[in-house]
Motif scaffolding. Structure first.
Motif, PDB file in Angstrom:
ATOM      1  N   ALA A 223      -6.120 -13.137  17.485  1.00 26.91           N
ATOM      2  CA  ALA A 223      -4.792 -12.533  17.671  1.00 26.91           C
ATOM      3  C   ALA A 223      -4.934 -11.061  18.041  1.00 26.91           C
ATOM      4  N   ALA A 224      -3.878 -10.526  18.653  1.00 28.38           N
ATOM      5  CA  ALA A 224      -3.906  -9.112  19.044  1.00 28.38           C
ATOM      6  C   ALA A 224      -4.002  -8.233  17.793  1.00 28.38           C
ATOM      7  N   PHE A 225      -4.544  -7.056  17.971  1.00 33.70           N
ATOM      8  CA  PHE A 225      -4.708  -6.103  16.871  1.00 33.70           C
ATOM      9  C   PHE A 225      -3.359  -5.448  16.543  1.00 33.70           C
ATOM     10  N   LEU A 226      -2.982  -5.465  15.265  1.00 32.43           N
ATOM     11  CA  LEU A 226      -1.752  -4.780  14.841  1.00 32.43           C
ATOM     12  C   LEU A 226      -2.118  -3.501  14.095  1.00 32.43           C
ATOM     13  N   PRO A 227      -1.592  -2.354  14.531  1.00 31.50           N
ATOM     14  CA  PRO A 227      -1.912  -1.113  13.816  1.00 31.50           C
ATOM     15  C   PRO A 227      -1.340  -1.131  12.400  1.00 31.50           C
ATOM     16  N   ALA A 228      -2.096  -0.597  11.441  1.00 29.91           N
ATOM     17  CA  ALA A 228      -1.640  -0.601  10.039  1.00 29.91           C
ATOM     18  C   ALA A 228      -0.728   0.586   9.778  1.00 29.91           C
ATOM     19  N   PRO A 229       0.266   0.419   8.904  1.00 28.91           N
ATOM     20  CA  PRO A 229       1.130   1.564   8.563  1.00 28.91           C
ATOM     21  C   PRO A 229       0.438   2.564   7.639  1.00 28.91           C
ATOM     22  N   PHE A 230      -0.722   2.165   7.081  1.00 30.06           N
ATOM     23  CA  PHE A 230      -1.465   3.071   6.181  1.00 30.06           C
ATOM     24  C   PHE A 230      -2.913   3.167   6.649  1.00 30.06           C
ATOM     25  N   THR A 231      -3.553   4.307   6.379  1.00 29.95           N
ATOM     26  CA  THR A 231      -4.988   4.419   6.649  1.00 29.95           C
ATOM     27  C   THR A 231      -5.735   3.587   5.603  1.00 29.95           C
ATOM     28  N   ALA A 232      -7.025   3.355   5.857  1.00 27.34           N
ATOM     29  CA  ALA A 232      -7.843   2.586   4.897  1.00 27.34           C
ATOM     30  C   ALA A 232      -7.863   3.294   3.544  1.00 27.34           C
ATOM     31  N   GLN A 233      -7.891   4.612   3.590  1.00 30.69           N
ATOM     32  CA  GLN A 233      -7.925   5.393   2.337  1.00 30.69           C
ATOM     33  C   GLN A 233      -6.595   5.254   1.573  1.00 30.69           C
ATOM     34  N   GLN A 234      -5.507   5.307   2.306  1.00 29.69           N
ATOM     35  CA  GLN A 234      -4.186   5.143   1.660  1.00 29.69           C
ATOM     36  C   GLN A 234      -4.057   3.739   1.060  1.00 29.69           C
ATOM     37  N   LEU A 235      -4.575   2.768   1.771  1.00 31.48           N
ATOM     38  CA  LEU A 235      -4.489   1.380   1.283  1.00 31.48           C
ATOM     39  C   LEU A 235      -5.273   1.222  -0.017  1.00 31.48           C
ATOM     40  N   ARG A 236      -6.407   1.905  -0.080  1.00 29.02           N
ATOM     41  CA  ARG A 236      -7.216   1.875  -1.319  1.00 29.02           C
ATOM     42  C   ARG A 236      -6.443   2.532  -2.469  1.00 29.02           C
ATOM     43  N   ALA A 237      -5.734   3.611  -2.146  1.00 25.26           N
ATOM     44  CA  ALA A 237      -4.948   4.306  -3.178  1.00 25.26           C
ATOM     45  C   ALA A 237      -3.833   3.388  -3.684  1.00 25.26           C
ATOM     46  N   LEU A 238      -3.228   2.621  -2.766  1.00 19.96           N
ATOM     47  CA  LEU A 238      -2.169   1.690  -3.177  1.00 19.96           C
ATOM     48  C   LEU A 238      -2.763   0.567  -4.028  1.00 19.96           C
TER      49      LEU A 238
END
Ligand SMILES: Cc1ncc(COP(=O)(O)O)c(C=O)c1O
Length: 377
Positions: A2-17
């Motif tokens: 599938a096509a790449f979808l940009p994430a609303p958070f950076t990898a670092q922000q996702l880890r914080a969540l």
């Protein structure tokens, strides 16, 4: 792949969540939700219609409150028990876009009618007979809207003599008030192209104009001509006969709306935050969100069970507690890593969770209970 979808958070922000939230968790990107609420309100304003959003999508009084604050005129629900939740939360103008026929429900419907301005759907004379013992002695008439079938082939009468006869029957009962007509062109979810959706939307509007004119010719005037589904509403709302729209999904959008071309990736506001539990093979990633978090709806349309954000791949299989993704062999994710997933069908996924986590631009999260979750009666 599938096509790449940009994430609303950076990898670092996702880890914080992920550090704050156990997974699978249902996340709302607050800014996007608010933007979607305002955009649909602007569409309603531009088409001179009032917006009565369908709240079966989010099942949340708080989100419905934000919709009303933005200018929505009343709310729509699918079920009596959803209406009861919304009434309890203080909503006073509720359309149940459905037919109510169960004997226990009819009693509750009457008691709700005493408390709020209620409208219910009708498409058969027998429903009137069922309502009668509960409503004929009410202090004010029960508002009803006749459902028109605009091609979904679910409920609803065609805009012909059947509609006219039913409307005339309603008019004979002083304890009923024929407030309007409504339809839902849900067949748009099987459309093959944007052009087909546009055509279905225009037909939805035209059919309702025809229904209103048919009634008017017989001296039956109605207040409301109500249409709506998220994909068709930009087109059906253009018809001058239409004066109310009832989209629901637009607050979140999802992978189905992406597949239909009714939304872009940057519009989607609802995600399932998952954790990678296994990487048994280079091309296979397993997460802790299975069918009990992502739901199986929509796969026939999208060809997958959800899309990851920020990496290439797609969810190719679900068991109850496992989501199985096909990913490129160089995908960097390992067990323990967080992954954000865009579900196929937001409305179905919401009903699987107790609460949302509303995430703002500074990554603050707010717990938002889904009070209408599981209210299917
Ligand atoms: C009667 C009715 N009205 C409105 C809607 C809202 O449609 P959507 O979720 O496409 O916005 C639905 C959705 O199923 C519906 O059944």
């Amino acid at each position: 792949m599938a096509a790449f979808l940009p994430a609303p958070f950076t990898a670092q922000q996702l880890r914080a969540l992920q550090a704050q939230l156990d997974t699978p968790a249902l996340l709302i990107v607050q800014e996007r939700l608010q933007k979607n609420i305002l955009a649909m309100q602007a569409l309603a304003k531009g088409s001179h219609t009032s917006l009565r959003p369908h709240t079966k999508t989010h099942k949340s009084p708080q989100i419905a409150r934000w919709q009303l604050e933005a200018g929505a005129q009343g709310i729509t629900v699918a079920k009596l028990s959803e209406a009861e939740v919304m009434a309890q939360a203080g909503f006073t103008n509720i359309f149940i876009a459905n037919q109510i026929t169960h004997p226990l429900k009819l009693k509750r419907l009457r008691s709700l009618h005493e408390k709020v301005t209620l409208i219910v759907g009708l498409d058969h004379p027998r429903q009137i007979a069922l309502l009668r013992p509960h409503f004929e002695n009410a202090s004010r008439p029960l508002n009803v809207r006749i459902e028109i079938d605009s091609g979904l082939q679910r409920c609803g009468v065609p805009p012909d003599q059947t509609l006219l006869r039913l409307a005339q029957t309603v008019m004979r009962h002083k304890w009923l008030n024929l407030e309007g007509i409504f339809t839902h062109a849900g067949q748009a979810y099987a459309a093959q192209s944007r052009e087909e959706i546009e055509q279905i939307g225009h037909e939805e509007g035209a059919l309702m104009a025809k229904a209103r004119a048919l009634l008017a010719r017989e001296g039956i005037t109605i207040q409301t001509v109500s249409v709506g589904s998220t994909p068709t509403v930009p087109f059906s709302a253009q018809n001058n006969a239409v004066n109310e729209i009832r989209p629901g999904n637009y607050v979140f959008y999802d992978a189905m709306q992406l597949a239909l071309g009714a939304a872009g990736a940057e519009d989607c506001s609802l995600f399932v935050l998952a954790t990678v539990t296994s990487r048994p093979r280079a091309e296979r990633l397993v997460v802790d969100a299975g069918s009990k978090a992502l739901h199986t709806d929509g796969a026939a349309l999208t060809g997958h069970f959800g899309l990851p954000l920020g990496i290439e791949g797609r969810v190719v299989r679900l068991s109850e507690e496992h989501g199985i993704l096909q990913v490129p062999t160089d995908c960097p994710l390992q067990p323990g890593d967080p992954l954000l997933l865009l579900p196929n069908h937001a409305c179905a996924v919401v009903n699987l969770f107790d609460a949302y986590y509303l995430v703002d631009s500074s990554l603050q999260t707010e717990y938002l209970p889904i009070e209408g979750r599981g209210k299917s009666q």
